[in-house]
Design a protein around this motif. Sequence first.
Motif, PDB file in Angstrom:
ATOM      1  N   VAL A   1       0.805  -1.222   0.000  1.00  0.00           N
ATOM      2  CA  VAL A   1       0.000   0.000   0.000  1.00  0.00           C
ATOM      3  C   VAL A   1       0.841   1.276   0.000  1.00  0.00           C
ATOM      4  O   VAL A   1       0.351   2.348   0.345  1.00  0.00           O
ATOM      5  N   LYS A   2       2.086   1.187  -0.415  1.00  0.00           N
ATOM      6  CA  LYS A   2       2.940   2.380  -0.450  1.00  0.00           C
ATOM      7  C   LYS A   2       2.339   3.462  -1.343  1.00  0.00           C
ATOM      8  O   LYS A   2       2.196   4.612  -0.927  1.00  0.00           O
ATOM      9  N   ASP A   3       2.017   3.109  -2.573  1.00  0.00           N
ATOM     10  CA  ASP A   3       1.512   4.106  -3.514  1.00  0.00           C
ATOM     11  C   ASP A   3       0.174   4.681  -3.066  1.00  0.00           C
ATOM     12  O   ASP A   3      -0.056   5.891  -3.190  1.00  0.00           O
ATOM     13  N   THR A   4      -0.688   3.845  -2.526  1.00  0.00           N
ATOM     14  CA  THR A   4      -1.978   4.313  -2.020  1.00  0.00           C
ATOM     15  C   THR A   4      -1.768   5.301  -0.879  1.00  0.00           C
ATOM     16  O   THR A   4      -2.394   6.368  -0.828  1.00  0.00           O
ATOM     17  N   THR A   5      -0.868   4.972   0.025  1.00  0.00           N
ATOM     18  CA  THR A   5      -0.570   5.841   1.163  1.00  0.00           C
ATOM     19  C   THR A   5      -0.002   7.171   0.688  1.00  0.00           C
ATOM     20  O   THR A   5      -0.404   8.239   1.171  1.00  0.00           O
ATOM     21  N   ILE A   6       0.897   7.119  -0.262  1.00  0.00           N
ATOM     22  CA  ILE A   6       1.515   8.337  -0.799  1.00  0.00           C
ATOM     23  C   ILE A   6       0.457   9.222  -1.450  1.00  0.00           C
ATOM     24  O   ILE A   6       0.444  10.446  -1.253  1.00  0.00           O
ATOM     25  N   ASP A   7      -0.455   8.643  -2.213  1.00  0.00           N
ATOM     26  CA  ASP A   7      -1.515   9.416  -2.866  1.00  0.00           C
ATOM     27  C   ASP A   7      -2.414  10.104  -1.842  1.00  0.00           C
ATOM     28  O   ASP A   7      -2.741  11.284  -1.982  1.00  0.00           O
ATOM     29  N   VAL A   8      -2.817   9.365  -0.805  1.00  0.00           N
ATOM     30  CA  VAL A   8      -3.672   9.953   0.233  1.00  0.00           C
ATOM     31  C   VAL A   8      -2.916  11.046   0.975  1.00  0.00           C
ATOM     32  O   VAL A   8      -3.457  12.126   1.232  1.00  0.00           O
ATOM     33  N   ALA A   9      -1.666  10.785   1.325  1.00  0.00           N
ATOM     34  CA  ALA A   9      -0.861  11.771   2.058  1.00  0.00           C
ATOM     35  C   ALA A   9      -0.704  13.061   1.255  1.00  0.00           C
ATOM     36  O   ALA A   9      -0.763  14.160   1.818  1.00  0.00           O
ATOM     37  N   ARG A  10      -0.522  12.938  -0.026  1.00  0.00           N
ATOM     38  CA  ARG A  10      -0.377  14.124  -0.872  1.00  0.00           C
ATOM     39  C   ARG A  10      -1.657  14.966  -0.846  1.00  0.00           C
ATOM     40  O   ARG A  10      -1.610  16.190  -0.780  1.00  0.00           O
ATOM     41  N   THR A  11      -2.807  14.306  -0.850  1.00  0.00           N
ATOM     42  CA  THR A  11      -4.091  15.003  -0.788  1.00  0.00           C
ATOM     43  C   THR A  11      -4.203  15.855   0.479  1.00  0.00           C
ATOM     44  O   THR A  11      -4.768  16.941   0.457  1.00  0.00           O
TER      45      THR A  11
END
Length: 146
Positions: free
Chosen positions: A12-22
Amino acid sequence: MRIFIDGDGSPVKDTTIDVARTYSLDVVIVTSIDHYSLKEYPKNVSFVYVDKGADAADYKIVQLIGESDILVTQDYGLASLVLPKGVRVLHQLGYEYTGENMDGLLEQRYFSAKARKSGGRTKGPKAFTQDDREKFKAKLVTLITE
Protein backbone atom coordinates in the motif's frame (compact mmCIF):
# COMPACT_ATOMS: atom_id res chain seq x y z
CA MET A 1 1.35 14.34 11.69
CA ARG A 2 3.53 12.12 9.50
CA ILE A 3 2.79 8.74 8.00
CA PHE A 4 5.44 6.06 8.43
CA ILE A 5 5.44 2.93 6.30
CA ASP A 6 7.14 -0.28 7.35
CA GLY A 7 8.36 -0.53 3.79
CA ASP A 8 9.63 -4.06 3.28
CA GLY A 9 6.94 -5.68 1.17
CA SER A 10 4.12 -3.21 1.82
CA PRO A 11 1.50 -3.38 -0.93
CA VAL A 12 0.00 0.00 0.00
CA LYS A 13 2.94 2.38 -0.45
CA ASP A 14 1.51 4.11 -3.51
CA THR A 15 -1.98 4.31 -2.02
CA THR A 16 -0.57 5.84 1.16
CA ILE A 17 1.52 8.34 -0.80
CA ASP A 18 -1.51 9.42 -2.87
CA VAL A 19 -3.67 9.95 0.23
CA ALA A 20 -0.86 11.77 2.06
CA ARG A 21 -0.38 14.12 -0.87
CA THR A 22 -4.09 15.00 -0.79
CA TYR A 23 -3.74 16.04 2.87
CA SER A 24 -0.25 17.61 2.51
CA LEU A 25 1.34 15.08 4.86
CA ASP A 26 4.89 13.79 4.84
CA VAL A 27 5.51 10.08 4.30
CA VAL A 28 8.56 8.33 5.71
CA ILE A 29 9.28 4.88 4.31
CA VAL A 30 11.63 2.84 6.46
CA THR A 31 13.09 -0.13 4.63
CA SER A 32 16.12 -2.35 4.32
CA ILE A 33 18.98 -1.23 2.11
CA ASP A 34 18.18 -4.40 0.14
CA HIS A 35 15.10 -2.57 -1.17
CA TYR A 36 16.93 0.56 -2.34
CA SER A 37 15.13 2.15 -5.25
CA LEU A 38 15.92 4.81 -7.83
CA LYS A 39 12.21 5.35 -8.49
CA GLU A 40 11.14 9.00 -8.39
CA TYR A 41 8.78 9.91 -5.53
CA PRO A 42 6.92 13.13 -4.68
CA LYS A 43 8.71 15.68 -2.50
CA ASN A 44 6.63 14.77 0.55
CA VAL A 45 8.14 11.25 0.56
CA SER A 46 11.44 10.40 2.21
CA PHE A 47 13.25 7.13 2.74
CA VAL A 48 15.21 5.87 5.72
CA TYR A 49 17.35 2.90 4.77
CA VAL A 50 18.57 0.48 7.43
CA ASP A 51 21.04 -2.38 7.41
CA LYS A 52 19.99 -5.94 6.77
CA GLY A 53 18.51 -7.62 9.79
CA ALA A 54 15.21 -9.03 10.92
CA ASP A 55 14.19 -6.10 13.10
CA ALA A 56 16.41 -3.23 11.91
CA ALA A 57 13.55 -1.32 10.26
CA ASP A 58 11.33 -1.88 13.30
CA TYR A 59 13.89 -0.42 15.70
CA LYS A 60 14.42 2.59 13.46
CA ILE A 61 10.68 3.23 13.24
CA VAL A 62 10.35 3.03 17.04
CA GLN A 63 13.18 5.55 17.32
CA LEU A 64 11.76 8.04 14.79
CA ILE A 65 7.99 7.88 15.21
CA GLY A 66 6.11 10.13 17.59
CA GLU A 67 2.76 10.99 19.04
CA SER A 68 0.09 11.84 16.45
CA ASP A 69 1.97 10.00 13.68
CA ILE A 70 0.42 7.11 11.77
CA LEU A 71 2.23 3.85 11.08
CA VAL A 72 1.31 1.46 8.27
CA THR A 73 2.51 -2.07 9.03
CA GLN A 74 1.38 -5.66 9.13
CA ASP A 75 3.79 -6.41 12.00
CA TYR A 76 1.91 -6.95 15.30
CA GLY A 77 5.11 -6.78 17.31
CA LEU A 78 6.08 -3.40 15.88
CA ALA A 79 2.53 -2.14 16.41
CA SER A 80 2.70 -3.14 20.09
CA LEU A 81 5.92 -1.13 20.51
CA VAL A 82 4.59 2.15 19.10
CA LEU A 83 1.02 2.17 20.44
CA PRO A 84 2.18 3.40 23.88
CA LYS A 85 3.77 6.41 22.14
CA GLY A 86 0.36 7.65 21.00
CA VAL A 87 0.78 6.42 17.43
CA ARG A 88 -2.20 5.26 15.36
CA VAL A 89 -1.30 1.98 13.64
CA LEU A 90 -3.01 0.72 10.51
CA HIS A 91 -2.75 -2.71 8.90
CA GLN A 92 -2.65 -2.91 5.11
CA LEU A 93 -6.04 -4.66 5.17
CA GLY A 94 -7.65 -1.56 6.66
CA TYR A 95 -8.02 -2.40 10.32
CA GLU A 96 -6.46 -0.47 13.14
CA TYR A 97 -4.26 -2.00 15.81
CA THR A 98 -5.38 -0.87 19.26
CA GLY A 99 -4.59 -1.66 22.87
CA GLU A 100 -7.86 -3.61 22.96
CA ASN A 101 -7.02 -6.00 20.10
CA MET A 102 -3.24 -6.23 20.56
CA ASP A 103 -3.15 -8.95 23.23
CA GLY A 104 -5.23 -11.31 21.12
CA LEU A 105 -3.12 -10.66 18.01
CA LEU A 106 0.16 -11.25 19.85
CA GLU A 107 -1.22 -14.41 21.43
CA GLN A 108 -2.33 -15.67 18.01
CA ARG A 109 1.17 -14.97 16.62
CA TYR A 110 2.78 -16.80 19.53
CA PHE A 111 0.66 -19.93 19.06
CA SER A 112 1.21 -19.92 15.29
CA ALA A 113 4.99 -19.69 15.79
CA LYS A 114 4.85 -22.47 18.37
CA ALA A 115 2.90 -24.69 15.97
CA ARG A 116 5.42 -24.06 13.17
CA LYS A 117 8.35 -24.90 15.45
CA SER A 118 6.78 -28.23 16.30
CA GLY A 119 6.36 -29.07 12.60
CA GLY A 120 2.81 -27.82 12.14
CA ARG A 121 1.65 -25.68 9.28
CA THR A 122 -0.18 -22.39 9.37
CA LYS A 123 -1.94 -20.65 6.55
CA GLY A 124 -0.22 -17.77 4.85
CA PRO A 125 -1.96 -14.51 4.06
CA LYS A 126 -4.60 -14.35 1.34
CA ALA A 127 -3.76 -12.52 -1.87
CA PHE A 128 -4.10 -8.74 -1.55
CA THR A 129 -7.12 -7.50 -3.53
CA GLN A 130 -8.43 -4.21 -4.87
CA ASP A 131 -11.19 -4.41 -2.24
CA ASP A 132 -8.48 -4.67 0.45
CA ARG A 133 -6.80 -1.58 -1.02
CA GLU A 134 -10.07 0.39 -0.94
CA LYS A 135 -10.74 -0.60 2.70
CA PHE A 136 -7.21 0.48 3.62
CA LYS A 137 -7.58 3.81 1.82
CA ALA A 138 -10.92 4.56 3.50
CA LYS A 139 -9.54 3.79 6.97
CA LEU A 140 -6.40 5.86 6.34
CA VAL A 141 -8.53 8.85 5.37
CA THR A 142 -10.60 8.34 8.53
CA LEU A 143 -7.49 8.31 10.72
CA ILE A 144 -6.14 11.46 9.08
CA THR A 145 -9.38 13.40 9.40
CA GLU A 146 -10.24 12.41 13.00
